[in-house]
Design a protein around this motif. Sequence first.
Motif, mmCIF file in Angstrom:
data_model
loop_
_atom_site.group_PDB
_atom_site.id
_atom_site.type_symbol
_atom_site.label_atom_id
_atom_site.label_comp_id
_atom_site.label_asym_id
_atom_site.label_seq_id
_atom_site.Cartn_x
_atom_site.Cartn_y
_atom_site.Cartn_z
ATOM 1 N N ILE A 63 78.722 56.469 -15.780
ATOM 2 C CA ILE A 63 79.633 57.698 -16.260
ATOM 3 C C ILE A 63 80.936 57.415 -16.255
ATOM 4 C CG2 ILE A 63 81.470 59.146 -14.620
ATOM 5 C CD1 ILE A 63 79.101 59.320 -12.592
ATOM 6 N N ASP A 64 81.190 55.864 -17.130
ATOM 7 C CA ASP A 64 82.570 55.462 -17.852
ATOM 8 C C ASP A 64 81.935 54.476 -18.884
ATOM 9 O OD1 ASP A 64 83.929 56.166 -15.628
ATOM 10 O OD2 ASP A 64 83.633 54.445 -14.473
ATOM 11 N N ILE A 65 80.577 54.575 -19.260
ATOM 12 C CA ILE A 65 80.096 54.146 -20.997
ATOM 13 C C ILE A 65 80.670 55.339 -21.450
ATOM 14 C CG2 ILE A 65 78.219 52.195 -21.328
ATOM 15 C CD1 ILE A 65 79.569 51.543 -18.563
ATOM 16 N N PRO A 66 81.228 54.493 -22.701
ATOM 17 C CA PRO A 66 81.105 55.574 -23.987
ATOM 18 C C PRO A 66 79.383 55.456 -25.058
ATOM 19 C CG PRO A 66 82.259 53.585 -24.346
ATOM 20 C CD PRO A 66 81.842 53.344 -22.495
ATOM 21 N N ASP A 67 79.016 56.792 -25.557
ATOM 22 C CA ASP A 67 78.084 56.323 -26.483
ATOM 23 C C ASP A 67 77.930 55.441 -27.421
ATOM 24 O OD1 ASP A 67 77.460 58.495 -25.105
ATOM 25 O OD2 ASP A 67 78.116 60.302 -26.618
ATOM 26 N N ARG A 68 79.229 54.598 -27.652
ATOM 27 C CA ARG A 68 79.665 53.400 -28.613
ATOM 28 C C ARG A 68 79.933 52.748 -28.194
ATOM 29 N NH1 ARG A 68 81.978 50.877 -33.181
ATOM 30 N NH2 ARG A 68 80.872 50.702 -34.514
ATOM 31 N N PHE A 69 79.319 51.126 -27.874
ATOM 32 C CA PHE A 69 80.157 50.213 -27.254
ATOM 33 C C PHE A 69 79.695 49.002 -27.538
ATOM 34 C CE2 PHE A 69 76.769 51.467 -24.192
ATOM 35 C CZ PHE A 69 76.100 50.365 -23.729
ATOM 36 N N VAL A 80 76.096 42.753 -30.259
ATOM 37 C CA VAL A 80 75.893 44.122 -31.124
ATOM 38 C C VAL A 80 76.711 44.882 -30.969
ATOM 39 C CG1 VAL A 80 73.904 43.086 -32.063
ATOM 40 C CG2 VAL A 80 73.317 44.093 -29.599
ATOM 41 N N ILE A 81 76.436 46.186 -31.903
ATOM 42 C CA ILE A 81 77.540 46.888 -31.669
ATOM 43 C C ILE A 81 75.900 48.232 -31.126
ATOM 44 C CG2 ILE A 81 78.750 49.701 -31.973
ATOM 45 C CD1 ILE A 81 80.573 46.343 -31.981
ATOM 46 N N ALA A 82 76.484 48.282 -30.283
ATOM 47 C CA ALA A 82 75.379 49.829 -29.619
ATOM 48 C C ALA A 82 76.191 50.944 -28.768
ATOM 49 C CB ALA A 82 75.073 49.004 -28.057
ATOM 50 N N LEU A 83 74.612 52.214 -29.751
ATOM 51 C CA LEU A 83 74.656 53.325 -29.733
ATOM 52 C C LEU A 83 73.733 54.165 -28.380
ATOM 53 C CD1 LEU A 83 74.586 53.991 -33.557
ATOM 54 C CD2 LEU A 83 76.476 54.120 -32.237
ATOM 55 N N VAL A 84 74.614 54.609 -27.506
ATOM 56 C CA VAL A 84 73.528 54.548 -26.459
ATOM 57 C C VAL A 84 72.716 56.476 -26.482
ATOM 58 C CG1 VAL A 84 73.628 56.575 -24.058
ATOM 59 C CG2 VAL A 84 75.273 54.802 -24.313
ATOM 60 N N ARG A 85 71.157 56.236 -26.939
ATOM 61 C CA ARG A 85 70.314 57.238 -27.176
ATOM 62 C C ARG A 85 69.799 58.377 -26.215
ATOM 63 N NH1 ARG A 85 72.000 58.412 -31.662
ATOM 64 N NH2 ARG A 85 71.451 56.609 -33.556
ATOM 65 N N TRP A 86 70.309 57.999 -25.044
ATOM 66 C CA TRP A 86 70.578 58.354 -23.719
ATOM 67 C C TRP A 86 70.448 57.554 -22.689
ATOM 68 C CZ3 TRP A 86 66.814 56.318 -20.144
ATOM 69 C CH2 TRP A 86 66.569 55.016 -20.424
ATOM 70 N N GLY A 93 69.673 54.040 -22.436
ATOM 71 C CA GLY A 93 68.846 53.690 -23.702
ATOM 72 C C GLY A 93 69.647 53.812 -25.292
ATOM 73 N N VAL A 94 69.549 52.513 -25.893
ATOM 74 C CA VAL A 94 70.314 52.399 -26.504
ATOM 75 C C VAL A 94 69.443 51.731 -28.249
ATOM 76 C CG1 VAL A 94 72.655 51.518 -25.197
ATOM 77 C CG2 VAL A 94 71.023 49.859 -26.034
ATOM 78 N N GLN A 95 70.250 51.648 -28.963
ATOM 79 C CA GLN A 95 69.873 51.550 -30.153
ATOM 80 C C GLN A 95 71.037 51.138 -31.047
ATOM 81 O OE1 GLN A 95 69.125 55.155 -33.104
ATOM 82 N NE2 GLN A 95 68.655 53.810 -34.189
ATOM 83 N N PHE A 96 70.913 49.975 -31.397
ATOM 84 C CA PHE A 96 72.046 48.237 -31.709
ATOM 85 C C PHE A 96 72.013 48.922 -33.375
ATOM 86 C CE2 PHE A 96 69.698 45.068 -29.646
ATOM 87 C CZ PHE A 96 70.322 45.435 -28.880
ATOM 88 N N GLU A 97 73.706 49.712 -33.963
ATOM 89 C CA GLU A 97 73.949 49.541 -35.172
ATOM 90 C C GLU A 97 73.522 48.610 -35.978
ATOM 91 O OE1 GLU A 97 77.836 52.680 -35.103
ATOM 92 O OE2 GLU A 97 78.346 49.368 -35.791
#
Length: 101
Positions: A63-69, A80-86, A93-97
């Motif tokens: 819940i408290d996790i943003p889409d980029r961290f 790494v910087i992670a982008l939430v994909r789902w 499920g994250v993709q690395f920037e």
Amino acid sequence: MMTMNDDVERDQHTMSERNRRSSPRHRTLKSGKIVLGNRTMVFDCRVRNLSEDGALLKLPSTIDIPDRFELRIVNEDIQVIALVRWRTGTELGVQFEKSTE
């Protein structure tokens, strides 16, 4: 408590994500840290699978996790910087920037 709908939702995400991955993920059980806001907030997580391009993270609540961290994998030189994909209630499920160097 996990419901049947959570299982179905996860399976749908897993199948669609698997089809789009550019590199294979390897099962793992590593400790990770989700770092937010100039390192003022840190959430512990488990890295359940990992590839060059992304990961599956498990944590008590998303819940408290943003889409980029920032994601750090404990005892390894991975930051790494992670982008939430789902997301589900307990998994990301994250993709690395990609760096623009």
